[in-house]
Enzyme design. Sequence first.
Site, mmCIF file in Angstrom:
data_model
loop_
_atom_site.group_PDB
_atom_site.id
_atom_site.type_symbol
_atom_site.label_atom_id
_atom_site.label_comp_id
_atom_site.label_asym_id
_atom_site.label_seq_id
_atom_site.Cartn_x
_atom_site.Cartn_y
_atom_site.Cartn_z
ATOM 1 N N LEU A 101 63.246 103.297 -26.127
ATOM 2 C CA LEU A 101 63.431 103.765 -24.919
ATOM 3 C C LEU A 101 63.440 105.145 -25.112
ATOM 4 O O LEU A 101 64.378 105.673 -25.789
ATOM 5 C CB LEU A 101 64.872 103.118 -24.514
ATOM 6 N N ASP A 102 62.755 105.796 -24.046
ATOM 7 C CA ASP A 102 62.733 107.419 -24.086
ATOM 8 C C ASP A 102 64.137 108.066 -24.138
ATOM 9 O O ASP A 102 64.886 107.452 -23.322
ATOM 10 C CB ASP A 102 61.834 108.006 -23.018
ATOM 11 N N PRO A 103 64.467 109.089 -24.795
ATOM 12 C CA PRO A 103 65.734 109.806 -24.660
ATOM 13 C C PRO A 103 66.059 110.239 -23.219
ATOM 14 O O PRO A 103 67.240 109.816 -22.794
ATOM 15 C CB PRO A 103 65.384 111.311 -25.250
#
Length: 319
Positions: free
Chosen positions: A66-68
């Site tokens: 999950l992207d930052p």
Amino acid sequence: MSEVAAAEDAALPAQDEARSFAPRPKKRDVHGWVVLDKPVGMTSTHAVSVVKRAFSAKKAGHAGTLDPLASGLLPIALGEATKTVPFVMDGRKAYQFTVAWGTQTDTDDTEGKVIATSETRPEEAAITALLPRFTGTIQQVPPKYSAIKIAGERAYDLAREGEEVTLQARPVEIDALRIVSHSAETTTFEAECGKGTYVRAIARDLGLALGCLGHVAHLRRTRVGPFSVADAASVESLRESPEAATAALLPVKTALSLIPEIVVHRDAALRLKRGQSVLLRGRDAPVEAQAVYATSGGVLIATGSIDNGELVPHRVFNL
């Protein structure tokens, strides 16, 4: 300086040294799933470290990056649960995301630099009319800043180094895409999709198709396979106390709830644990199945498939 003060000062380095050599908590075997509600700004790797530390666990891994800049569900497997990660990664996912219109970035989100702008803003009716083109099985080009590998290198690494990144379109499945709210500058959507779908690419392609450009301004994952928001635990709750962390731990077999369960007797369980197939008996016994899991006495024994009435174990669990 008094002798007392001198003695106190001399003791400080010894205290610091003792603190620096304080024994770390002993790593232990922990088996199960923690569905972390990842906050914005935290990487998936850091999130795994947080959960691993909360349980002093020997082994941990996540089921899909999950992207930052995204928040929401990041399922993290501990111990034997890592053997069930593929079942979660292959599951359907749900997101809520907001597209900011009028600007395209090189990362297709707020992190990147602006590469194009437009004064045009879409009407809600125009967006609604376009959504059927973005549902079903569609061809999607992943963002240049993605984890796709090109000749062994991650696309985002190549893009950050200034190299030209060209990715080919690939089929993805989008089960549903609907508008939650709309304003002059932004539109919020809900999407349900399959493995490999990039929400940033949906935002980019919607903006291009509408002639107004767009990028993801907010992204939250709300479901991953069998896991929903109701299963989620916050970082703060995991750090609160060992009891709070334990309360967030879900059984290993929770990840398998979307495939059939086969209950076997003790002798069959022993055979499966040795990697041997088991013939399923009984009038209602299944004859063929691509994926099942076997339990005995409520304990997970193995995952596998059924071929001509025979349960073939693929992964065996030590629980």
